[in-house]
Design an enzyme around this catalytic site. Structure first.
Site, PDB file in Angstrom:
ATOM      1  N   LYS A   1       0.827  -1.208   0.000  1.00 49.64           N
ATOM      2  CA  LYS A   1       0.000   0.000   0.000  1.00 49.64           C
ATOM      3  C   LYS A   1       0.863   1.262   0.000  1.00 49.64           C
ATOM      4  O   LYS A   1       0.400   2.345  -0.373  1.00 49.64           O
ATOM      5  CB  LYS A   1      -0.925   0.001   1.215  1.00 49.64           C
TER       6      LYS A   1
ATOM      7  N   ASP B   1      -8.249  -0.019   6.561  1.00 51.63           N
ATOM      8  CA  ASP B   1      -8.122  -1.186   7.436  1.00 51.63           C
ATOM      9  C   ASP B   1      -6.785  -1.140   8.168  1.00 51.63           C
ATOM     10  O   ASP B   1      -6.521  -1.967   9.031  1.00 51.63           O
ATOM     11  CB  ASP B   1      -8.201  -2.478   6.609  1.00 51.63           C
TER      12      ASP B   1
END
Length: 398
Positions: A75, A123
């Site tokens: 990410k 998340d």
């Protein structure tokens, strides 16, 4: 469960917008931006011949994103990249010219960045990337976390100076809150999922992920025949499969999308033939993949270049963490977080099932690529599940 893609769009070209964001020019631009980062380094590509032999395939390679840009996850390539792109575009409007990433620390660019606020739901890993990107350019970030995000992951985001907003419910509820608040306050929403009318920025996030493909292919003697890709909202899987399809054409690998059985919104969409929202179920250990609704952009791409969709169980994910920490033969030890090895879990499950092997064309000639999408982003949880602290895994004798 395994579902082959029988959609009419399957194997059709990507739509123009997706071909542009996931194409060679976009991928090259993402690499250009990445190389401007102070702590840039390619992540390793590991060969696991012993495990490949056990699975009855010719070769298995793992692209290990566990140390990417110090964030411990792939990410790092997406959210931060999108933030930097958006800041430089805003600077270009103010200055009346194109602004290159090499100017990111110039006083006039940082002055413009200081007036910008970036917001996202997470998340854990995406929020860390957006917060890091904002910090790099001198902007502010506000990160929405839901009840399922661990304290350790929240603290890791806050360390980049982000303002943390806690909301009830799951990830998808946090996404809706971000969309509402961001629109009301004029903040820049940097989401890794997309919805009707909001596609460009998630496309930039996905564009950042294409760097993984470009690095991996440079070090493989031959392209893989199969790639097993984990999915939450589907952006990561779509970016990897889409970029490979553009770069390799008819030589592209068979792309298998892997999700937790407890949270398989992409699988459900493939089954329904359209994007669907699944009912909330029991939480999955693969917390970074716990999403109830696919990204519209990701679904559009995967409907064309996703060849199969499958699910794995909770025990499969934990078994992969342990297997990578304590490898076979001379295979290297790899630290893989709860969601990081889901693609490999899919491969292991498919390789051990005669019908799945046949359906996917897995055989003794297959060359498989999987991506360890995260390291131990929650070290305490990792130690609890694997039985050894992550920092000790790489110290073990081969």
């Amino acid at each position: 469960m395994l579902l082959l893609n029988q959609r009419p769009e399957h194997n059709q070209p990507l739509v123009a917008a997706d071909a542009e964001s996931l194409g060679t020019t976009g991928g090259a631009r993402a690499e250009h931006y990445l190389k401007a980062r102070d702590n840039h380094a390619e992540t390793p590509l590991h060969a696991l011949p012993a495990l490949a032999d056990e699975l009855g395939i010719a070769a298995l390679h793992v692209k290990d994103e566990g140390q990417r840009l110090g964030l411990g996850s792939f990410k790092a390539l997406g959210g931060a990249y999108a933030v930097i792109r958006l800041v430089l575009e805003e600077a270009g409007k103010w200055l009346g010219r194109d602004v290159d990433v090499s100017e990111i620390n110039d006083a006039e660019v940082r002055q413009i960045a200081s007036s910008m606020i970036f917001v996202c739901a997470t998340d854990g890993n995406h929020g860390r990337s957006v917060a890091q990107g904002a910090g790099l350019v001198g902007a502010r970030s506000v990160i929405y976390v839901h009840a399922g995000v661990s304290r350790e992951r929240v603290a890791a985001i806050a360390r980049f100076g982000a303002e943390i907003v806690e909301v009830e419910g799951g990830y998808d509820h946090a996404v809706r809150e971000v969309a509402r608040v961001g629109a009301e306050r004029g903040w820049k929403i940097v989401s890794n999922t997309s919805w009707l009318g909001y596609e460009r920025i998630p496309g930039l996030v996905m564009q950042g992920y294409t760097v993984i493909v470009r690095e991996a292919l440079r070090h493989l003697a031959e392209p893989p025949t199969h790639v097993f890709l984990q999915a939450g909202v589907g952006g990561f899987a779509a970016a990897i499969a889409g970029h490979m399809a553009i770069l390799l054409g008819e030589r592209r690998p068979k792309a298998v999308v892997v999700e937790p059985r407890r949270s398989a919104c992409v699988y459900a969409s493939a089954e329904a033939g359209r994007p669907v929202t699944i009912a909330q179920q029991q939480s999955t250990v693969m917390a970074m993949l716990e999403c109830a609704e696919p990204s519209l952009v990701a679904w559009r791409v995967l409907a064309r270049v996703g060849d199969a969709f499958m699910t794995v169980e909770e025990a499969d994910a934990v078994a992969v963490m342990k297997r990578l920490a304590r490898p076979l033969g001379n295979d290297p030890a790899i630290v893989s977080g709860e969601s990081g090895g889901a693609g490999l879990a899919g491969l292991i499950r498919a390789a051990g099932d005669r019908r799945m092997r046949a359906a996917l064309g897995l055989d003794a000639r297959s060359r498989v690529l999987v991506i360890n999408s995260e390291g131990a982003t929650d070290p305490g949880r990792y130690a609890e599940l694997v039985g050894v602290a992550p920092e000790h895994v790489l110290l073990q004798p081969a």
